[in-house]
Design a protein around this motif. Structure first.
Motif, PDB file in Angstrom:
ATOM      1  N   ILE A 260       0.835  -1.208   0.000  1.00  0.00           N
ATOM      2  CA  ILE A 260       0.000   0.000   0.000  1.00  0.00           C
ATOM      3  C   ILE A 260       0.865   1.250   0.000  1.00  0.00           C
ATOM      4  O   ILE A 260       0.676   2.150  -0.821  1.00  0.00           O
ATOM      5  CB  ILE A 260      -0.928  -0.002   1.233  1.00  0.00           C
ATOM      6  CG1 ILE A 260      -1.897  -1.167   1.162  1.00  0.00           C
ATOM      7  CG2 ILE A 260      -1.686   1.330   1.344  1.00  0.00           C
ATOM      8  CD1 ILE A 260      -2.631  -1.440   2.463  1.00  0.00           C
ATOM      9  N   ILE A 261       1.785   1.334   0.940  1.00  0.00           N
ATOM     10  CA  ILE A 261       2.613   2.532   1.074  1.00  0.00           C
ATOM     11  C   ILE A 261       3.987   2.156   1.595  1.00  0.00           C
ATOM     12  O   ILE A 261       4.126   1.215   2.382  1.00  0.00           O
ATOM     13  CB  ILE A 261       1.940   3.580   2.000  1.00  0.00           C
ATOM     14  CG1 ILE A 261       2.764   4.873   2.068  1.00  0.00           C
ATOM     15  CG2 ILE A 261       1.640   3.016   3.374  1.00  0.00           C
ATOM     16  CD1 ILE A 261       2.047   6.019   2.781  1.00  0.00           C
ATOM     17  N   GLN A 262       5.005   2.885   1.117  1.00  0.00           N
ATOM     18  CA  GLN A 262       6.364   2.712   1.602  1.00  0.00           C
ATOM     19  C   GLN A 262       6.944   4.072   1.989  1.00  0.00           C
ATOM     20  O   GLN A 262       6.549   5.101   1.437  1.00  0.00           O
ATOM     21  CB  GLN A 262       7.268   2.096   0.524  1.00  0.00           C
ATOM     22  CG  GLN A 262       6.901   0.680   0.137  1.00  0.00           C
ATOM     23  CD  GLN A 262       7.868   0.078  -0.872  1.00  0.00           C
ATOM     24  OE1 GLN A 262       8.420   0.785  -1.705  1.00  0.00           O
ATOM     25  NE2 GLN A 262       8.067  -1.237  -0.787  1.00  0.00           N
ATOM     26  N   ALA A 263       7.858   4.064   2.926  1.00  0.00           N
ATOM     27  CA  ALA A 263       8.616   5.265   3.279  1.00  0.00           C
ATOM     28  C   ALA A 263      10.077   4.871   3.368  1.00  0.00           C
ATOM     29  O   ALA A 263      10.408   3.777   3.820  1.00  0.00           O
ATOM     30  CB  ALA A 263       8.141   5.837   4.608  1.00  0.00           C
ATOM     31  N   SER A 264      10.962   5.764   2.928  1.00  0.00           N
ATOM     32  CA  SER A 264      12.385   5.416   2.852  1.00  0.00           C
ATOM     33  C   SER A 264      13.243   6.412   3.613  1.00  0.00           C
ATOM     34  O   SER A 264      12.839   7.543   3.892  1.00  0.00           O
ATOM     35  CB  SER A 264      12.836   5.360   1.390  1.00  0.00           C
ATOM     36  OG  SER A 264      12.689   6.636   0.780  1.00  0.00           O
ATOM     37  N   THR A 265      14.441   5.949   3.937  1.00  0.00           N
ATOM     38  CA  THR A 265      15.454   6.790   4.574  1.00  0.00           C
ATOM     39  C   THR A 265      16.806   6.424   3.977  1.00  0.00           C
ATOM     40  O   THR A 265      17.017   5.274   3.556  1.00  0.00           O
ATOM     41  CB  THR A 265      15.457   6.579   6.100  1.00  0.00           C
ATOM     42  OG1 THR A 265      16.395   7.472   6.702  1.00  0.00           O
ATOM     43  CG2 THR A 265      15.828   5.153   6.470  1.00  0.00           C
ATOM     44  N   GLU A 266      17.707   7.389   3.915  1.00  0.00           N
ATOM     45  CA  GLU A 266      19.041   7.115   3.391  1.00  0.00           C
ATOM     46  C   GLU A 266      19.844   6.294   4.395  1.00  0.00           C
ATOM     47  O   GLU A 266      19.689   6.454   5.599  1.00  0.00           O
ATOM     48  CB  GLU A 266      19.779   8.426   3.103  1.00  0.00           C
ATOM     49  CG  GLU A 266      19.253   9.190   1.898  1.00  0.00           C
ATOM     50  CD  GLU A 266      20.107  10.406   1.577  1.00  0.00           C
ATOM     51  OE1 GLU A 266      21.198  10.543   2.165  1.00  0.00           O
ATOM     52  OE2 GLU A 266      19.671  11.203   0.731  1.00  0.00           O
ATOM     53  N   ILE A 267      20.691   5.416   3.867  1.00  0.00           N
ATOM     54  CA  ILE A 267      21.632   4.676   4.710  1.00  0.00           C
ATOM     55  C   ILE A 267      22.947   5.439   4.679  1.00  0.00           C
ATOM     56  O   ILE A 267      23.571   5.571   3.626  1.00  0.00           O
ATOM     57  CB  ILE A 267      21.829   3.239   4.208  1.00  0.00           C
ATOM     58  CG1 ILE A 267      20.498   2.479   4.201  1.00  0.00           C
ATOM     59  CG2 ILE A 267      22.850   2.515   5.078  1.00  0.00           C
ATOM     60  CD1 ILE A 267      20.598   1.065   3.651  1.00  0.00           C
ATOM     61  N   SER A 268      23.354   5.962   5.828  1.00  0.00           N
ATOM     62  CA  SER A 268      24.612   6.699   5.886  1.00  0.00           C
ATOM     63  C   SER A 268      25.775   5.749   6.137  1.00  0.00           C
ATOM     64  O   SER A 268      25.576   4.609   6.571  1.00  0.00           O
ATOM     65  CB  SER A 268      24.559   7.770   6.974  1.00  0.00           C
ATOM     66  OG  SER A 268      24.408   7.170   8.246  1.00  0.00           O
ATOM     67  N   SER A 269      26.992   6.225   5.884  1.00  0.00           N
ATOM     68  CA  SER A 269      28.174   5.361   5.972  1.00  0.00           C
ATOM     69  C   SER A 269      28.429   4.869   7.399  1.00  0.00           C
ATOM     70  O   SER A 269      29.064   3.832   7.594  1.00  0.00           O
ATOM     71  CB  SER A 269      29.401   6.118   5.457  1.00  0.00           C
ATOM     72  OG  SER A 269      29.598   7.309   6.212  1.00  0.00           O
ATOM     73  N   ASN A 270      27.939   5.607   8.386  1.00  0.00           N
ATOM     74  CA  ASN A 270      28.178   5.192   9.773  1.00  0.00           C
ATOM     75  C   ASN A 270      26.961   4.536  10.417  1.00  0.00           C
ATOM     76  O   ASN A 270      26.936   4.314  11.624  1.00  0.00           O
ATOM     77  CB  ASN A 270      28.628   6.398  10.616  1.00  0.00           C
ATOM     78  CG  ASN A 270      27.589   7.514  10.636  1.00  0.00           C
ATOM     79  OD1 ASN A 270      26.636   7.471   9.870  1.00  0.00           O
ATOM     80  ND2 ASN A 270      27.788   8.503  11.490  1.00  0.00           N
TER      81      ASN A 270
END
Length: 217
Positions: free
Chosen positions: A151-161
């Protein structure tokens, strides 16, 4: 009249709390008729009691088979005649007959951008796969694990740390936003399910559903 739902949990119940909070604040017109856990020590049961919501504990270890457990669970749920069953950290693989009984009216939240990383340990697996983003999906439940229409997705960036823990915390924040939103849409008949596919406002959604940032436009 508010929309009756039943919530299934196995742990802390943070997504349950998000639903309780939004319903109390008037942002979500649902009545959480009952909270059911397969673990007696699940903190989500305490959250429900604090909100005066009826609770049930059904220990899966006391049943000879998955089918027997699901049959008893179905009996308890159906006592409340819910229009929607919400899996909020319910750590059980469901039988085909149980999933079919609630087809089109049972939602789950999974901590990945499905169809990537079905199953467990999604945050660590996303880091090890060198993904640039990670996130969470709300989907209809099907007999196949984490495979129902999104139905719905939300994303976040994966940082190097990022670690699995820090990434999990970022994903948790997103969960508490989009799960109540999906439940709200369902209660308003904006989300429907036909022939294995999810639709929003009568338009069939793509495999990845709606992206959260797009939902706000």
């Amino acid at each position: 009249m508010s929309f009756p739902i039943v919530v299934l949990i196995s742990g802390s119940g943070s997504n349950l709390q998000a639903l309780i909070d939004q319903s109390l604040q008037g942002q979500l017109n649902v009545n959480i008729s009952a909270v059911i856990s397969n673990k007696a020590d699940a903190y989500g049961l305490e959250r429900a009691k604090q909100a005066a919501i009826p609770t049930h504990t059904l220990d899966h270890k006391l049943f000879e088979s998955r089918e027997a457990f699901d049959a008893e669970l179905q009996k308890i749920i159906d006592q409340y005649s819910p229009k929607l069953v919400v899996l909020a950290g319910f750590m059980r693989i469901l039988t085909e007959s149980f999933a079919r009984h609630y087809e089109g009216r049972m939602l789950n939240i999974h901590p990945s951008l499905l169809p990537k990383f079905k199953g467990l340990d999604t945050h660590q697996r996303a880091i090890e796969a060198n993904e640039k983003e990670h996130g969470v999906s709300v989907h209809f439940v099907s007999a196949e694990l984490d495979a129902g229409a999104v139905i719905i997705q939300a994303s976040t960036e994966i940082s190097s740390n990022d670690t699995a823990e820090s990434l999990g915390n970022k994903v948790h924040t997103l969960e508490h936003i989009i799960y109540p939103l999906a439940v709200k849409w369902f209660s308003e008949d904006r989300i429907t399910f036909h022939d294995g596919k999810a639709s929003f406002d009568q338009t069939v959604l793509p495999e990845s559903g709606i992206r959260y940032n797009e939902a706000l436009k």
